[in-house]
Design an enzyme around this catalytic site. Sequence first.
Site, PDB file in Angstrom:
ATOM      1  N   GLU A  84      69.237  13.009 -16.817  1.00 54.78           N
ATOM      2  CA  GLU A  84      70.442  13.428 -16.116  1.00 54.78           C
ATOM      3  C   GLU A  84      71.245  12.210 -15.651  1.00 54.78           C
ATOM      4  OE1 GLU A  84      71.732  16.467 -15.955  1.00 54.78           O
ATOM      5  OE2 GLU A  84      70.049  17.013 -17.229  1.00 54.78           O
ATOM      6  N   HIS A 132      74.567  14.373 -23.436  1.00 52.40           N
ATOM      7  CA  HIS A 132      73.229  14.830 -23.819  1.00 52.40           C
ATOM      8  C   HIS A 132      73.136  14.965 -25.336  1.00 52.40           C
ATOM      9  CE1 HIS A 132      71.134  15.446 -20.106  1.00 52.40           C
ATOM     10  NE2 HIS A 132      72.025  16.291 -19.610  1.00 52.40           N
ATOM     11  N   HIS A 141      79.597  15.219 -19.697  1.00 51.00           N
ATOM     12  CA  HIS A 141      78.160  15.097 -19.401  1.00 51.00           C
ATOM     13  C   HIS A 141      77.330  15.811 -20.462  1.00 51.00           C
ATOM     14  CE1 HIS A 141      74.456  15.252 -16.837  1.00 51.00           C
ATOM     15  NE2 HIS A 141      74.309  16.408 -17.457  1.00 51.00           N
ATOM     16  N   GLU A 142      77.740  17.021 -20.832  1.00 51.48           N
ATOM     17  CA  GLU A 142      76.980  17.767 -21.833  1.00 51.48           C
ATOM     18  C   GLU A 142      77.079  17.109 -23.209  1.00 51.48           C
ATOM     19  OE1 GLU A 142      74.964  19.805 -20.796  1.00 51.48           O
ATOM     20  OE2 GLU A 142      75.766  20.003 -18.780  1.00 51.48           O
TER      21      GLU A 142
END
Length: 321
Positions: free
Chosen positions: A204, A134, A130-131
């Site tokens: 998100e 980003h 997930h990071e």
Amino acid sequence: MNYTKTAMLLAALTAIFVALGAAIGGQTGMVIAFIVALAMNVFSLWNSDKMVLKMFGAHEVDERTAPEYYGLVRDLAQRAELPMPRVYIMDNPQPNAFATGRSPSHAAVAATSGLIDALPREELAGVIAHELAHIKNRDTLTMTVAATIGGAISMLAQYLQFGMLFGGNRDDRSGIGMIGAILAMLVAPFAAMLVQMAISRSREYQADRLGALICGNPRWLSASLLRIERAVKRIPNEEAEEVPAAAHMFIINPLTGQGMDNLFSTHPNTANRVAALEALAEEMTRSGIDLGGGPTGSSAADQDGPWSSGSSRGAARGPWG
């Protein structure tokens, strides 16, 4: 596109900062605030990642000091076809994580010691993916700048409140007066928060989807989100409580008592995020994609399907590559 959004964010936060300067010192305060804001914008574009990492006491690790964690980040970064980011650990019992940096080649991933200790490898892979999403989406510049300048606005608003208690500029006709000062004091933190929410809520969901494709199994990420949310309610993050303007950077809002999917939340509701990930998992399963893959095995993006262009090399061969 994200550079345009960052420019708009800087302009909005600068306007808030200048308005607070006017509330404190009238026209002179407005000019000083504008000069300070310009300097702060330039500085934050190049150094905001270092500032945020320092805010949370993160220390850098490598393959020697944290071999499993570092190796997991390296494997996932390779799958996402990203340069190897710097890897950090925050000595904090609350499980959480964030990414920062002005570009994929100047990025960092930071996880708390609580996250590394609490999550199974598959769920930790979901969080790190997930990071990395980003970073891949170039969200980190905007998110980090928002944290840096939003924090400065909060500090200035606190100074304004302190100054009002001792008279402030009540008699300064060049300023906006006591009523204006009160309005600025009340509106500024909420305005900064709204700007942060505007950039974080949709991002998100996007990072969840892309992170699920990077790690290979949406359910790994959804399980980690639920586990982290439960822990956040029990384990405070004192550093985050001191810098609420940076809360939007974390995968789950680190501030206790938060989590509602409404106007004043820095994150979408976790249940909604989990539902979206479950829908993605079902869609992938219907397409014949094996969800058993991971950082050391095959994944959804390694196979032909709606997220692949037919290549067998790496997760970055999907439509986001």
